[in-house]
Design an enzyme around this catalytic site. Sequence first.
Site, PDB file in Angstrom:
ATOM      1  N   PHE A  95      35.033  -2.864 -14.171  1.00 24.67           N
ATOM      2  CA  PHE A  95      36.333  -3.536 -14.153  1.00 24.67           C
ATOM      3  C   PHE A  95      36.742  -3.835 -12.715  1.00 24.67           C
ATOM      4  O   PHE A  95      37.219  -4.944 -12.404  1.00 24.67           O
ATOM      5  CB  PHE A  95      37.407  -2.673 -14.832  1.00 24.67           C
ATOM      6  CG  PHE A  95      38.794  -3.189 -14.592  1.00 24.67           C
ATOM      7  CD1 PHE A  95      39.321  -4.179 -15.395  1.00 24.67           C
ATOM      8  CD2 PHE A  95      39.564  -2.715 -13.540  1.00 24.67           C
ATOM      9  CE1 PHE A  95      40.598  -4.690 -15.154  1.00 24.67           C
ATOM     10  CE2 PHE A  95      40.838  -3.210 -13.289  1.00 24.67           C
ATOM     11  CZ  PHE A  95      41.357  -4.201 -14.103  1.00 24.67           C
ATOM     12  N   GLU A  96      36.567  -2.863 -11.829  1.00 23.32           N
ATOM     13  CA  GLU A  96      36.957  -3.057 -10.426  1.00 23.32           C
ATOM     14  C   GLU A  96      36.176  -4.210  -9.793  1.00 23.32           C
ATOM     15  O   GLU A  96      36.751  -5.005  -9.044  1.00 23.32           O
ATOM     16  CB  GLU A  96      36.754  -1.762  -9.636  1.00 23.32           C
ATOM     17  CG  GLU A  96      37.765  -0.693 -10.024  1.00 23.32           C
ATOM     18  CD  GLU A  96      37.421   0.689  -9.510  1.00 23.32           C
ATOM     19  OE1 GLU A  96      38.362   1.415  -9.125  1.00 23.32           O
ATOM     20  OE2 GLU A  96      36.222   1.057  -9.496  1.00 23.32           O
ATOM     21  N   VAL A  97      34.890  -4.327 -10.104  1.00 23.22           N
ATOM     22  CA  VAL A  97      34.097  -5.447  -9.584  1.00 23.22           C
ATOM     23  C   VAL A  97      34.713  -6.771 -10.045  1.00 23.22           C
ATOM     24  O   VAL A  97      34.881  -7.701  -9.259  1.00 23.22           O
ATOM     25  CB  VAL A  97      32.618  -5.351 -10.017  1.00 23.22           C
ATOM     26  CG1 VAL A  97      31.869  -6.650  -9.697  1.00 23.22           C
ATOM     27  CG2 VAL A  97      31.933  -4.176  -9.339  1.00 23.22           C
TER      28      VAL A  97
END
Length: 156
Positions: A95-97
């Site tokens: 998700f962070e990517v």
Amino acid sequence: MQKQIYLAGGWFTPKQADMVARAHKALAANPTVGYIHSPQEHQYKDVTEDNDPNGLFGGYEWANQTYQNDITAMDLADMAVVLWDMADEDTGTAFEVGYLNASHTPIVFVCEDDLQENPINLMLAKGISKCVTDINELETLDFQFVAGEPYPGKII
């Protein structure tokens, strides 16, 4: 000018915890890095699975505030370093990517696993700026300018 780094990666297995510790140490020694935000160090009210005197871990208040802390840190970061464990892929890190990519934040993707033996999803491969295969490289990488390079590993 030193860069603010968002350090993404799971810390849920011994391998992942070791990667985070080694990456933090390498980044701290890098003269082009100013501030390192590691989410595990910024949990809401310092709550963790092992330190939860008020029963907040896993609840709405903890999740909401921890999420907001991470979003704010990603929004303030100049760059991101993403640690990836092929054997135990972390959905939060994925998700962070996506979030960092959508925010146009350059991403240095770090994976010490065999990139030809262990393919990654094309959405991750195409969302990164640079791939590093040895955490120690973070100590000397010039974060003032990270040139975009295609992901060198196998993609699925």
